[in-house]
Motif scaffolding. Structure first.
Motif, PDB file in Angstrom:
ATOM      1  N   UNK A   1       0.855  -1.188   0.000  1.00  0.00           N
ATOM      2  CA  UNK A   1       0.000   0.000   0.000  1.00  0.00           C
ATOM      3  C   UNK A   1       0.896   1.246   0.000  1.00  0.00           C
ATOM      4  N   UNK A   2       0.483   2.262  -0.778  1.00  0.00           N
ATOM      5  CA  UNK A   2       1.226   3.525  -0.802  1.00  0.00           C
ATOM      6  C   UNK A   2       0.221   4.669  -0.882  1.00  0.00           C
ATOM      7  N   UNK A   3       0.298   5.541   0.110  1.00  0.00           N
ATOM      8  CA  UNK A   3      -0.584   6.711   0.206  1.00  0.00           C
ATOM      9  C   UNK A   3      -2.058   6.290   0.110  1.00  0.00           C
ATOM     10  N   UNK A   4      -2.361   5.259   0.875  1.00  0.00           N
ATOM     11  CA  UNK A   4      -3.714   4.721   1.035  1.00  0.00           C
ATOM     12  C   UNK A   4      -4.267   4.089  -0.239  1.00  0.00           C
ATOM     13  N   UNK A   5      -3.415   3.803  -1.195  1.00  0.00           N
ATOM     14  CA  UNK A   5      -3.846   3.085  -2.386  1.00  0.00           C
ATOM     15  C   UNK A   5      -3.234   1.686  -2.349  1.00  0.00           C
ATOM     16  N   UNK A   6      -4.116   0.671  -2.406  1.00  0.00           N
ATOM     17  CA  UNK A   6      -3.639  -0.706  -2.370  1.00  0.00           C
ATOM     18  C   UNK A   6      -3.123  -1.075  -3.760  1.00  0.00           C
ATOM     19  N   UNK A   7      -1.794  -1.177  -3.880  1.00  0.00           N
ATOM     20  CA  UNK A   7      -1.181  -1.451  -5.174  1.00  0.00           C
ATOM     21  C   UNK A   7      -1.168  -2.940  -5.488  1.00  0.00           C
ATOM     22  N   UNK A   8      -0.906  -3.769  -4.487  1.00  0.00           N
ATOM     23  CA  UNK A   8      -0.878  -5.217  -4.658  1.00  0.00           C
ATOM     24  C   UNK A   8      -1.675  -5.865  -3.520  1.00  0.00           C
ATOM     25  N   UNK A   9      -2.603  -6.745  -3.883  1.00  0.00           N
ATOM     26  CA  UNK A   9      -3.390  -7.450  -2.870  1.00  0.00           C
ATOM     27  C   UNK A   9      -4.183  -8.563  -3.550  1.00  0.00           C
ATOM     28  N   UNK A  10      -4.724  -9.454  -2.732  1.00  0.00           N
ATOM     29  CA  UNK A  10      -5.555 -10.524  -3.277  1.00  0.00           C
ATOM     30  C   UNK A  10      -6.873  -9.975  -3.827  1.00  0.00           C
ATOM     31  N   UNK A  11      -7.326  -8.853  -3.287  1.00  0.00           N
ATOM     32  CA  UNK A  11      -8.559  -8.244  -3.785  1.00  0.00           C
ATOM     33  C   UNK A  11      -8.384  -7.789  -5.232  1.00  0.00           C
ATOM     34  N   UNK A  12      -7.223  -7.232  -5.529  1.00  0.00           N
ATOM     35  CA  UNK A  12      -6.944  -6.799  -6.895  1.00  0.00           C
ATOM     36  C   UNK A  12      -6.483  -7.954  -7.786  1.00  0.00           C
ATOM     37  N   UNK A  13      -6.270  -9.099  -7.175  1.00  0.00           N
ATOM     38  CA  UNK A  13      -5.889 -10.312  -7.912  1.00  0.00           C
ATOM     39  C   UNK A  13      -4.610 -10.104  -8.736  1.00  0.00           C
ATOM     40  N   UNK A  14      -3.634  -9.447  -8.133  1.00  0.00           N
ATOM     41  CA  UNK A  14      -2.377  -9.203  -8.841  1.00  0.00           C
ATOM     42  C   UNK A  14      -1.168  -9.626  -8.010  1.00  0.00           C
ATOM     43  N   UNK A  15      -1.367 -10.590  -7.089  1.00  0.00           N
ATOM     44  CA  UNK A  15      -0.265 -11.130  -6.302  1.00  0.00           C
ATOM     45  C   UNK A  15      -0.123 -12.611  -6.627  1.00  0.00           C
ATOM     46  N   UNK A  16       1.043 -13.154  -6.328  1.00  0.00           N
ATOM     47  CA  UNK A  16       1.276 -14.567  -6.605  1.00  0.00           C
ATOM     48  C   UNK A  16       2.524 -15.056  -5.912  1.00  0.00           C
ATOM     49  N   UNK A  17       2.794 -16.344  -6.090  1.00  0.00           N
ATOM     50  CA  UNK A  17       3.960 -16.950  -5.471  1.00  0.00           C
ATOM     51  C   UNK A  17       5.234 -16.328  -6.017  1.00  0.00           C
ATOM     52  N   UNK A  18       6.220 -16.124  -5.114  1.00  0.00           N
ATOM     53  CA  UNK A  18       7.489 -15.538  -5.525  1.00  0.00           C
ATOM     54  C   UNK A  18       7.630 -14.102  -5.052  1.00  0.00           C
ATOM     55  N   UNK A  19       8.212 -13.274  -5.920  1.00  0.00           N
ATOM     56  CA  UNK A  19       8.477 -11.879  -5.587  1.00  0.00           C
ATOM     57  C   UNK A  19       7.390 -10.985  -6.168  1.00  0.00           C
ATOM     58  N   UNK A  20       6.831 -10.105  -5.320  1.00  0.00           N
ATOM     59  CA  UNK A  20       5.803  -9.146  -5.728  1.00  0.00           C
ATOM     60  C   UNK A  20       6.374  -7.743  -5.593  1.00  0.00           C
ATOM     61  N   UNK A  21       6.246  -6.945  -6.667  1.00  0.00           N
ATOM     62  CA  UNK A  21       6.934  -5.650  -6.733  1.00  0.00           C
ATOM     63  C   UNK A  21       5.960  -4.570  -7.180  1.00  0.00           C
ATOM     64  N   UNK A  22       6.080  -3.401  -6.554  1.00  0.00           N
ATOM     65  CA  UNK A  22       5.347  -2.206  -6.971  1.00  0.00           C
ATOM     66  C   UNK A  22       6.342  -1.059  -7.105  1.00  0.00           C
ATOM     67  N   UNK A  23       6.204  -0.280  -8.199  1.00  0.00           N
ATOM     68  CA  UNK A  23       7.101   0.846  -8.466  1.00  0.00           C
ATOM     69  C   UNK A  23       6.284   2.123  -8.392  1.00  0.00           C
ATOM     70  N   UNK A  24       6.771   3.097  -7.593  1.00  0.00           N
ATOM     71  CA  UNK A  24       6.042   4.349  -7.342  1.00  0.00           C
ATOM     72  C   UNK A  24       7.005   5.519  -7.527  1.00  0.00           C
ATOM     73  N   UNK A  25       6.510   6.609  -8.113  1.00  0.00           N
ATOM     74  CA  UNK A  25       7.312   7.840  -8.201  1.00  0.00           C
ATOM     75  C   UNK A  25       7.432   8.445  -6.805  1.00  0.00           C
ATOM     76  N   UNK A  26       8.660   8.677  -6.374  1.00  0.00           N
ATOM     77  CA  UNK A  26       8.904   9.092  -5.000  1.00  0.00           C
ATOM     78  C   UNK A  26       8.349  10.476  -4.685  1.00  0.00           C
ATOM     79  N   UNK A  27       8.350  11.398  -5.646  1.00  0.00           N
ATOM     80  CA  UNK A  27       7.939  12.772  -5.375  1.00  0.00           C
ATOM     81  C   UNK A  27       6.456  13.034  -5.603  1.00  0.00           C
TER      82      UNK A  27
END
Length: 311
Positions: free
Chosen positions: A165-191
């Motif tokens: 989650x970043x700034x109250x937005x769920x980027x990866x979760x089972x609800x969004x069905x975008x997670x899986x076995x292994x490594x899960x990654x989200x990329x966000x602009x820092x500024x």
């Protein structure tokens, strides 16, 4: 004393004879030949009253006679029986009286008003603390103004998926069905806190390390790389992948073992302050795991400031 009891027996016999007389004589009989001196209806009623009083006295004698016959046998039981009788009578009277009061109260509404007043007093006397409010990304404290809340939660065994989650937005979760076995990654602009991309790379069932490195390399400079494991991310994690993750700021990626949990906040094109908590690892042990051969979930969370944490 024996003569007294003999008198009581005599009175009992007289009472039985009088009962036989009244059973054979009608109140309308004129004259009442069976009762001496009763020649008219009024005389009969007079003598009837007399016999009633006499019968009352005889009944008292009968009670005394019964008391004499049974008292020596079981006096404790008779006394207990008398107390039981008194208690039953008093209880019945009290129940009747309380029922009468209750019925009257229900009819005129005073009972409902009394109950409402008691309820109001109970509510006023009860001091309840409000349940703590959760803020962005399930934080218990609010992030300062101008900062971004984040949460990186690892998976647990095979049935508790990870979350990012970043700034109250769920980027990866089972609800969004975008997670899986292994490594899960989200990329966000820092500024700007804008989401760039998300991805999942299976490091158990296939060799996805090279694809994972290419995915992260496409992120622009000034990006935050949020990474978390699910089930197993160790078996097919290559040496090149470990080196590249270390370039993103990791110090514990080489500590990860089979079915271990690892969470990480990496940076590309800038660095974070040294005291910034950005990484955790928890490996599987022979004993003491929460989920059999899998350890418990771990997480990192905090507030990222694009002004003071962007170095």
């Amino acid at each position: 004393m024996n003569g007294y009891w003999e008198y009581a027996r005599t009175q009992l016999q007289n009472w039985q004879q009088d009962q036989n007389v009244f059973s054979r004589t009608s109140i309308n009989a004129q004259p009442a030949a069976n009762i001496p001196g009763a020649s008219t209806r009024s005389d009969f009623r007079y003598h009837k009253q007399y016999h009633e009083e006499r019968c009352t006295m005889q009944c008292m004698c009968i009670i005394l006679l019964l008391r004499r016959n049974y008292a020596p046998l079981q006096p404790p039981l008779i006394i207990a029986g008398r107390w039981k009788f008194v208690i039953i009578v008093v209880g019945c009277v009290a129940a009747w009286y309380m029922g009468k009061l209750l019925a009257n109260s229900m009819i005129d509404g005073s009972l409902q008003r009394a109950l409402s007043a008691i309820q109001e007093l109970a509510l006023k006397a009860t001091i309840t603390a409000p349940f703590p409010k959760q803020h962005k990304c399930a934080h218990w404290t609010r992030c300062p103004a101008g900062t971004f809340a984040f949460l990186v939660l690892s998976g647990g065994a095979k049935f508790r998926p990870p979350q990012i989650c970043f700034e109250d937005e769920m980027l990866l979760s089972s609800v969004k069905n975008n997670v899986g076995r292994g490594m899960n990654i989200a990329i966000v602009e820092a500024k700007t806190a804008k989401t760039v991309d998300t991805g999942n790379f299976d490091l158990w069932g296939g060799d996805k390390s090279e694809r994972m490195i290419e995915f992260v390399k496409k992120a622009p400079d000034g990006s935050l790389i949020l990474m978390t494991t699910y089930d197993d991310s160790y078996t097919r994690l290559t040496e090149d992948a470990k080196k590249y993750i270390e370039e993103l700021g990791s110090r514990q990626i080489r500590s990860l073992t089979f079915r271990g949990n690892w969470v990480f906040l990496g940076t590309k094109g800038f660095t974070l302050p040294k005291n910034f908590q950005r990484e955790k690892v928890l490996n599987s042990q022979k004993e003491g795991n929460r989920y059999g051969s899998w350890p418990a979930e771990i997480q990192i969370d905090g507030c990222f400031s694009p002004k003071t944490d962007y170095l």
